[in-house]
Write a protein that holds these residues in place. Structure first.
Motif, PDB file in Angstrom:
ATOM      1  N   ILE A   1       7.566  15.972  18.623  1.00 47.76           N
ATOM      2  CA  ILE A   1       7.693  16.863  19.780  1.00 47.76           C
ATOM      3  C   ILE A   1       9.042  16.689  20.475  1.00 47.76           C
ATOM      4  O   ILE A   1       9.765  17.647  20.703  1.00 47.76           O
ATOM      5  N   THR A   2       9.410  15.447  20.782  1.00 44.71           N
ATOM      6  CA  THR A   2      10.640  15.208  21.538  1.00 44.71           C
ATOM      7  C   THR A   2      11.854  14.966  20.651  1.00 44.71           C
ATOM      8  O   THR A   2      12.982  14.998  21.123  1.00 44.71           O
ATOM      9  N   GLU A   3      11.614  14.648  19.362  1.00 47.33           N
ATOM     10  CA  GLU A   3      12.653  14.282  18.401  1.00 47.33           C
ATOM     11  C   GLU A   3      13.315  12.947  18.742  1.00 47.33           C
ATOM     12  O   GLU A   3      14.392  12.626  18.229  1.00 47.33           O
ATOM     13  N   CYS A   4      12.668  12.147  19.574  1.00 50.21           N
ATOM     14  CA  CYS A   4      13.147  10.801  19.867  1.00 50.21           C
ATOM     15  C   CYS A   4      13.133   9.972  18.588  1.00 50.21           C
ATOM     16  O   CYS A   4      12.152   9.993  17.836  1.00 50.21           O
ATOM     17  N   SER A   5      14.223   9.233  18.337  1.00 52.52           N
ATOM     18  CA  SER A   5      14.320   8.438  17.107  1.00 52.52           C
ATOM     19  C   SER A   5      14.332   6.938  17.384  1.00 52.52           C
ATOM     20  O   SER A   5      14.679   6.153  16.501  1.00 52.52           O
ATOM     21  N   ILE A   6      13.968   6.533  18.597  1.00 52.07           N
ATOM     22  CA  ILE A   6      13.895   5.105  18.912  1.00 52.07           C
ATOM     23  C   ILE A   6      12.579   4.574  18.357  1.00 52.07           C
ATOM     24  O   ILE A   6      11.505   4.783  18.932  1.00 52.07           O
ATOM     25  N   GLU A   7      12.646   3.886  17.214  1.00 51.43           N
ATOM     26  CA  GLU A   7      11.437   3.529  16.478  1.00 51.43           C
ATOM     27  C   GLU A   7      10.480   2.670  17.293  1.00 51.43           C
ATOM     28  O   GLU A   7       9.259   2.749  17.124  1.00 51.43           O
ATOM     29  N   GLY A   8      11.021   1.852  18.194  1.00 50.33           N
ATOM     30  CA  GLY A   8      10.168   0.959  18.970  1.00 50.33           C
ATOM     31  C   GLY A   8       9.172   1.663  19.868  1.00 50.33           C
ATOM     32  O   GLY A   8       8.180   1.072  20.280  1.00 50.33           O
ATOM     33  N   VAL A   9       9.423   2.940  20.200  1.00 50.61           N
ATOM     34  CA  VAL A   9       8.502   3.660  21.088  1.00 50.61           C
ATOM     35  C   VAL A   9       7.739   4.758  20.360  1.00 50.61           C
ATOM     36  O   VAL A   9       7.052   5.564  20.988  1.00 50.61           O
ATOM     37  N   LEU A  10       7.845   4.791  19.046  1.00 51.94           N
ATOM     38  CA  LEU A  10       7.135   5.796  18.268  1.00 51.94           C
ATOM     39  C   LEU A  10       5.776   5.267  17.824  1.00 51.94           C
ATOM     40  O   LEU A  10       5.675   4.151  17.311  1.00 51.94           O
ATOM     41  N   GLU A  11       4.745   6.071  18.008  1.00 52.04           N
ATOM     42  CA  GLU A  11       3.378   5.643  17.735  1.00 52.04           C
ATOM     43  C   GLU A  11       2.662   6.619  16.800  1.00 52.04           C
ATOM     44  O   GLU A  11       2.975   7.806  16.750  1.00 52.04           O
ATOM     45  N   ALA A  12       1.688   6.073  16.079  1.00 46.33           N
ATOM     46  CA  ALA A  12       0.873   6.878  15.172  1.00 46.33           C
ATOM     47  C   ALA A  12      -0.322   7.428  15.936  1.00 46.33           C
ATOM     48  O   ALA A  12      -1.162   6.669  16.411  1.00 46.33           O
ATOM     49  N   ALA A  13      -0.374   8.729  16.077  1.00 45.37           N
ATOM     50  CA  ALA A  13      -1.473   9.370  16.808  1.00 45.37           C
ATOM     51  C   ALA A  13      -2.390  10.092  15.833  1.00 45.37           C
ATOM     52  O   ALA A  13      -1.922  10.804  14.943  1.00 45.37           O
ATOM     53  N   HIS A  14      -3.691   9.886  16.002  1.00 50.57           N
ATOM     54  CA  HIS A  14      -4.658  10.638  15.212  1.00 50.57           C
ATOM     55  C   HIS A  14      -4.838  12.028  15.815  1.00 50.57           C
ATOM     56  O   HIS A  14      -4.907  12.171  17.040  1.00 50.57           O
ATOM     57  N   ILE A  15      -4.908  13.019  14.958  1.00 56.47           N
ATOM     58  CA  ILE A  15      -5.189  14.378  15.445  1.00 56.47           C
ATOM     59  C   ILE A  15      -6.662  14.471  15.815  1.00 56.47           C
ATOM     60  O   ILE A  15      -7.024  14.647  16.965  1.00 56.47           O
ATOM     61  N   VAL A  16      -7.533  14.347  14.808  1.00 60.34           N
ATOM     62  CA  VAL A  16      -8.959  14.187  15.095  1.00 60.34           C
ATOM     63  C   VAL A  16      -9.146  12.722  15.464  1.00 60.34           C
ATOM     64  O   VAL A  16      -8.835  11.844  14.660  1.00 60.34           O
ATOM     65  N   PRO A  17      -9.593  12.426  16.682  1.00 60.50           N
ATOM     66  CA  PRO A  17      -9.632  11.039  17.167  1.00 60.50           C
ATOM     67  C   PRO A  17     -10.343  10.081  16.222  1.00 60.50           C
ATOM     68  O   PRO A  17     -11.324  10.451  15.553  1.00 60.50           O
ATOM     69  N   HIS A  18      -9.837   8.855  16.194  1.00 67.87           N
ATOM     70  CA  HIS A  18     -10.408   7.806  15.349  1.00 67.87           C
ATOM     71  C   HIS A  18     -11.882   7.564  15.668  1.00 67.87           C
ATOM     72  O   HIS A  18     -12.671   7.211  14.793  1.00 67.87           O
ATOM     73  N   SER A  19     -12.265   7.768  16.927  1.00 61.44           N
ATOM     74  CA  SER A  19     -13.658   7.556  17.337  1.00 61.44           C
ATOM     75  C   SER A  19     -14.596   8.586  16.735  1.00 61.44           C
ATOM     76  O   SER A  19     -15.801   8.358  16.622  1.00 61.44           O
ATOM     77  N   ILE A  20     -14.051   9.725  16.320  1.00 61.43           N
ATOM     78  CA  ILE A  20     -14.863  10.790  15.728  1.00 61.43           C
ATOM     79  C   ILE A  20     -14.846  10.715  14.211  1.00 61.43           C
ATOM     80  O   ILE A  20     -15.864  10.901  13.543  1.00 61.43           O
ATOM     81  N   ASP A  21     -13.666  10.435  13.651  1.00 63.50           N
ATOM     82  CA  ASP A  21     -13.528  10.408  12.194  1.00 63.50           C
ATOM     83  C   ASP A  21     -12.481   9.364  11.811  1.00 63.50           C
ATOM     84  O   ASP A  21     -11.331   9.441  12.239  1.00 63.50           O
ATOM     85  N   THR A  22     -12.882   8.364  11.012  1.00 68.42           N
ATOM     86  CA  THR A  22     -11.935   7.342  10.552  1.00 68.42           C
ATOM     87  C   THR A  22     -11.140   7.926   9.399  1.00 68.42           C
ATOM     88  O   THR A  22     -11.523   7.839   8.234  1.00 68.42           O
TER      89      THR A  22
END
Length: 264
Positions: free
Chosen positions: A170-191
């Motif tokens: 979304i932001t095109e930020c390339s600072i790897e230390g602040v980049l996170e893996a986000a689940h689209i369908v939440p992990h609590s609903i589908d692993t």
């Protein structure tokens, strides 16, 4: 980002040492060691992807399959390809002692078995997952663990770093230390750790996405909640995360977007 494993190595006639590594297949979203059986290619949705080094060894040594490998220590002459034993000048292999039992009955015996020290799981960890030096970055262990947990499951995150070119989608930020893996369908609903169920997001955007204050529709278009219209985040409203959205990812985005719409 690719993850090399040095516990199994193919050895070429010229001495090149070629290590299997985990990679992402963009057309399907699969991630892992890329194996191909005779007559098959790692393209157009073909190939077998696995997280297991055991399977790589058994397939390559015992079944005549090939695996995607690369050199790691020759910056002036990189070599990479899908190779198998006795194919394209690869004449043998070496294996760590923890996998010796897998090749005891093999027709092709290993050139050597490493007995000096067992490779640890650190062989498969990217440098971005190694705790920073306390001298350079005074971060205590509790804080570091919290950051690592927030970043997401390491291999899932590495796959997303590869798919999205090391930038927040979304932001095109390339600072790897602040980049996170986000689940689209939440992990609590589908692993589901497929990259078609993942987005690489800057940490603050990840939080807003989890709170359904930022949403992405099935076409990859970003929507920012009207409650943030006066904030710095509104500039991302209408941004497109990918030029081409795989079908499965589009379906996952649509499921998640319903929650954003209900929250708006």
């Amino acid at each position: 980002m690719e993850t090399v494993d040095k516990r199994f190595v193919l050895v070429a006639d010229n001495g090149d040492r070629l290590y299997p590594y985990k990679k992402a297949q963009k057309s399907t979203g699969r991630y892992g060691f890329a194996l191909t059986k005779p007559g098959e290619q790692d393209r157009h949705g073909q190939g077998t992807y696995t997280d297991s080094v055991d399977e790589v060894i058994q397939r390559v040594v015992n079944d005549g399959w090939s695996v995607r490998v690369k050199t790691t220590n020759k910056p002036d002459r990189q070599r990479e390809g899908t190779l198998g034993i006795n194919k394209r000048s690869v004449h043998g292999y070496e294996v760590d002692e923890e996998f010796e039992h897998l090749v005891q009955a093999a027709v092709k015996k290993p050139l050597s078995i490493s007995r000096t020290q067992k490779q640890s799981a650190a062989n498969s960890i990217s440098t971005s997952e190694v705790p920073p030096s306390n001298k350079e970055h005074p971060v205590d262990e509790v804080t570091y663990k919290a950051i690592k947990t927030r970043r997401g499951q390491p291999e899932f995150r590495q796959a997303l770093l590869s798919i999205f070119g090391g930038r927040c989608c979304i932001t095109e930020c390339s600072i790897e230390g602040v980049l996170e893996a986000a689940h689209i369908v939440p992990h609590s609903i589908d692993t589901n750790y497929s990259v078609t169920n993942g987005l690489l997001l800057r940490s603050d955007i990840h939080t807003l996405y989890d709170l359904n204050l930022v949403g992405i529709d099935r076409d990859g278009i970003v929507f920012v909640s009207s409650t943030l219209k006066e904030s710095e985040y509104w500039v991302f409203h209408g941004h497109v995360v990918l030029d081409s959205i795989p079908v499965t990812m589009s379906e996952n985005l649509e499921k998640r977007f319903d929650a954003f719409e209900k929250n708006s």
